[in-house]
Design an enzyme around this catalytic site. Structure first.
Site, PDB file in Angstrom:
ATOM      1  N   ASP A   1      -7.174   3.262  -0.081  1.00  0.00           N
ATOM      2  CA  ASP A   1      -6.005   2.653  -0.722  1.00  0.00           C
ATOM      3  C   ASP A   1      -6.313   1.398  -1.532  1.00  0.00           C
ATOM      4  O   ASP A   1      -5.497   0.948  -2.326  1.00  0.00           O
ATOM      5  CB  ASP A   1      -4.938   2.315   0.328  1.00  0.00           C
ATOM      6  N   HIS A   2      -7.492   0.814  -1.359  1.00  0.00           N
ATOM      7  CA  HIS A   2      -7.804  -0.464  -1.997  1.00  0.00           C
ATOM      8  C   HIS A   2      -8.492  -0.332  -3.353  1.00  0.00           C
ATOM      9  O   HIS A   2      -8.446  -1.259  -4.158  1.00  0.00           O
ATOM     10  CB  HIS A   2      -8.715  -1.307  -1.082  1.00  0.00           C
TER      11      HIS A   2
ATOM     12  N   ARG B   1       1.063 -11.741   0.678  1.00  0.00           N
ATOM     13  CA  ARG B   1       0.251 -12.912   0.329  1.00  0.00           C
ATOM     14  C   ARG B   1       0.431 -13.286  -1.132  1.00  0.00           C
ATOM     15  O   ARG B   1       0.642 -12.433  -1.987  1.00  0.00           O
ATOM     16  CB  ARG B   1      -1.237 -12.631   0.605  1.00  0.00           C
TER      17      ARG B   1
END
Length: 755
Positions: free
Chosen positions: A95-96, A448
């Site tokens: 997924d990254h 974040r």
């Protein structure tokens, strides 16, 4: 049918006896967190009570999850462990490494082309060692885990700090570095300092524009980015029961932003509904049989001050929507007060992008609540003033949302539907309106918002909010817009207001998917070959780190004295560097390039004590290594805050840094340093940080006596020959000192497996 149902049944079969025994030993009612911890002891039943915040304890997690960026290094390490299969159920999720740019189909095709070597490696390693593999496009790891693997009362670890998302289904799920995961994959115990406990009592019920996201945004403002360090946050009360399961997941997910070990909720009806909706009625049925063991004892929630180390109470009836930021996820501001605060701080009021999704807020419910706002813009003829980007959490979510017409609502606003992947949340965003270093504002539903996090621009002011609030503010195009009180001018020149959001907890027609993206491993992986090309710039087999020679460390030079916040993003940036996550030497070229040098307030510019010249941190450190000179990194509070990426520990280790000396560590990073054979110590007197000068030499004069609970002595030699001597503390126990002596925890594992 659930994955690993036999394992889950075994957990529930042993839990009552283990919890009852622990309650007897502790001599008082137990919290949910304690029940899960005591029922997952490596040795089985508890033999003694453990002291919170002090005792190191060995645990036996039920499963492991790894995302592709961290899985590379974890599996490269596991390949050295001498095992033929993983010892516990493990999954890898791609997924990254998918950059958000043009939209799902084009972006996924490009990722499969650019990163095929890495995906092929992860797929083959998974197949060889019995690991479940989720292909690129299958979804974001934590949403996929919630939909398929999380279960009430379980314990899991994952190589991503937001593994804690699974607390939404009543787990103790903890983010760790890859070396920790390797321990468990290899059939060994996993060590954790027994956490302290923070109780958050929720009363009332969220309403109007307020969402589950606002609970954790409020908590972050209360606890700050380090207030949860070393603690599990346990949510309870009628307000908790009134939240959906995915809403609980959102709250737990962002617990990582306050430094918490993890967060969790007691088993309730919302969890049962979610399990049954995601084709796991068998788990719900088993959980119902032991339901009283899947939440705290009644006395705990009735008198929480007696059982938690800290208690926070939030009335959801009175909670208002927040936006947190910029540059830190704990700067909490109620939406109605943000305009004034922005003007005082000269934050850009014009909003360029609204981004919805990420592992924090990409559920079906999240998308429907945001879509209810987007749909109003279409019906009320309001032209959005900001660009929209959407990241569905999984292929199951995307397929179901498309079937139900939810994605079309966003497409009618010209939103870009990105791949079911992390995308901008972890810096994988090729921004179409690239701003360079220009000052600008974005709003997103991520977790974040550190400087450079989303797009690499240090002047992008990113604000964190709920999906529905992000949608409203993006439509208005202004950071100071308050949808509860402010009107908008539509394309007909009329004043209109947005109505309150509405959402659907679970799809009325049920979830649906044609290809979820899962590949099961072969039963016998012994004949599966894993190849890593010698000339690859993406993958590199690991060379063991050198063991400690047992002598005092003398003549170490200062590499950098980091000023202020130094997160894992500062130590090992994400974004374009993600492509090197499987190649330790190449990725080490980003080592500490984001850290601010305390002596010149610049990044990636430090003085070499070899030639007195200023140069990039990695280049300077490589020169020290070539010359055989050990070095020290000095830092401020909460050093290593942020993600679980162990590269932030492995890179300095690989380049020849011997010691990291700071005022305080973030939990995961401190453990990662220990695992890689680094010396991580803290100033006994924080003001000694001010003694460090640019040309200093460090002598650790009593390291040969390294022992638990014994401070070490540092002799600091300045350029003029004068000296300062001060004490530094450490938290190493006997087992961790053994890692240090052997050069790394992996070296010890390999040695023990070979015996």
């Amino acid at each position: 049918m659930a994955f690993d149902i036999d394992m889950i049944k075994k957990v529930y079969e042993t839990m009552p006896e283990r919890v009852d025994k622990a309650r007897e030993l502790v001599g008082k009612p137990l919290t949910l967190s304690e029940k899960i911890l005591y029922s997952h002891l490596w040795d089985g039943k508890a033999e003694k009570p453990f002291t919170r915040g002090k005792d190191y304890v060995d645990f036996a997690p039920d499963r492991i999850a790894c995302q592709d960026a961290t899985a590379q290094m974890a599996l490269l390490q596991f390949m050295q462990a001498g095992k033929s299969q993983v010892a516990v159920p493990t999954t890898v999720h791609c997924d990254h490494l998918i950059q958000a740019k043009q939209g799902a189909s084009k972006d996924l095709a490009r990722a499969n082309d650019v990163s095929h070597e890495v995906f092929d490696f992860l797929g083959s390693v998974s197949n060889k060692y019995g690991i479940g593999f989720w292909k690129p496009g299958a979804g974001i790891i934590h949403q996929v885990v919630l939909e398929n693997y999380a279960f009430p009362g379980g314990m899991m670890i994952g190589t991503d700090s937001h593994t804690v998302n699974a607390g939404g289904l009543g787990m103790v799920a903890i983010g760790v570095g890859g070396a920790d995961a390797v321990d468990v994959m290899a059939g060994m115990a996993w060590e954790l300092k027994f956490p302290k406990l923070i109780g958050v009592k929720l009363t009332g019920k969220i309403n109007g524009w307020t969402s589950a996201k606002d609970v954790i945004l409020k908590v972050a403002g209360i606890l700050t980015v380090k207030g949860g360090t070393g603690a599990i946050i346990e949510y309870f009360g009628e307000g908790a029961k009134n939240l959906s399961c995915t809403g609980k997941g959102t709250i737990c997910n962002m617990g990582a932003e306050v430094g918490a070990t993890t967060s969790t909720f007691g088993y309730d009806e919302s969890m049962s509904r979610y399990l049954r909706a995601t084709d796991r009625a068998d788990i719900a049925d088993e959980a119902d049989k032991v339901a009283k063991y899947l939440t705290a004892d009644d006395e705990v929630y009735a008198n929480p001050e007696q059982y938690f180390d800290q208690v926070i109470e939030i009335n959801l009836d009175e909670l208002v929507p927040h936006l947190n930021g910029p540059f830190t996820p704990d700067l909490a501001t109620p939406v109605g007060q943000l305009g004034e605060k922005a003007k005082e701080n000269d934050w850009p009021l014009k909003v360029d992008w609204g981004l919805i999704g990420s592992c924090t807020n990409s559920s079906y419910e999240d998308l429907t609540r945001a879509a209810s706002i987007a749909e109003q813009a279409v019906k009320k003829n309001i032209k959005p003033k900001s660009d929209f980007g959407i990241n569905p959490g999984s292929e199951q979510i995307r397929f179901t949302a498309e079937r139900d017409g939810i994605l079309k609502v966003f497409e009618d606003l010209d939103a870009t539907i990105f791949t079911n992947a992390c995308g901008p949340c972890i810096g994988q965003w090729d921004r179409s309106d690239a701003k360079g270093d220009a000052k600008n504002t974005i709003v997103h539903s991520f977790n974040r918002n550190f400087s450079k996090r989303a797009d690499g621009n240090p002047n992008t002011h990113a604000f964190v909010g709920s999906p529905e609030m992000v949608a409203a503010i993006a439509i208005s195009g202004r950071l100071d817009f308050n949808p509860m009180t402010d009107k908008l001018i539509n394309e007909d020149g009329e004043e209109v207001m947005l109505d309150e959001p509405s959402g659907i907890e679970l799809p009325p027609k049920g979830f649906e998917v044609e290809d979820a993206g899962y590949e099961a491993p072969v039963e016998d992986g012994s004949k599966v070959s894993v190849k890593v090309a010698e000339d690859s710039d993406r993958l590199q087999l690991l060379t063991p780190f050198e063991p400690w020679d047992g002598e005092n460390l003398m003549g170490a030079k200062l590499l950098i004295k980091a000023f202020g916040k130094c997160t894992t993003d500062h130590i090992s940036m994400a974004g374009p560097w993600l492509k090197y996550r499987g190649h330790l030497d190449n990725i080490s070229n980003n080592c500490l390039i984001g850290a601010v040098n305390a002596f010149n307030k610049q990044t990636n510019l430090v003085k070499s004590q070899i030639d007195g010249e200023y140069d990039a941190v990695p280049k300077t450190q490589r020169a020290y290594k070539k010359a055989g000179i050990p070095t020290v990194v000095v830092g401020d509070h909460n050093y290593g805050e942020g993600s679980s990426r162990e590269h932030a520990a492995m890179e300095p280790r690989h380049l020849g840094v011997y010691v990291v000396l700071v005022k305080s560590f973030a939990r995961i990073h401190e453990t990662n340093l220990k695992k890689q054979g680094m010396l991580g110590v803290t100033f006994a007197n924080e003001s000694d940080y001010d003694l460090i000068q640019e040309d200093d030499t460090f002598n650790f004069v009593d390291l040969e006596n390294f022992a638990p609970d014994q401070p070490l002595t540092v002799e600091l030699v300045h350029k003029d020959g004068s000296k300062d001597t001060f004490k530094v503390n450490h938290t190493y126990n006997d087992a961790q000192i053994k890692w240090y002596r052997k050069g790394s925890a992996l070296n010890l594992i390999k040695e023990e497996n070979a015996a």
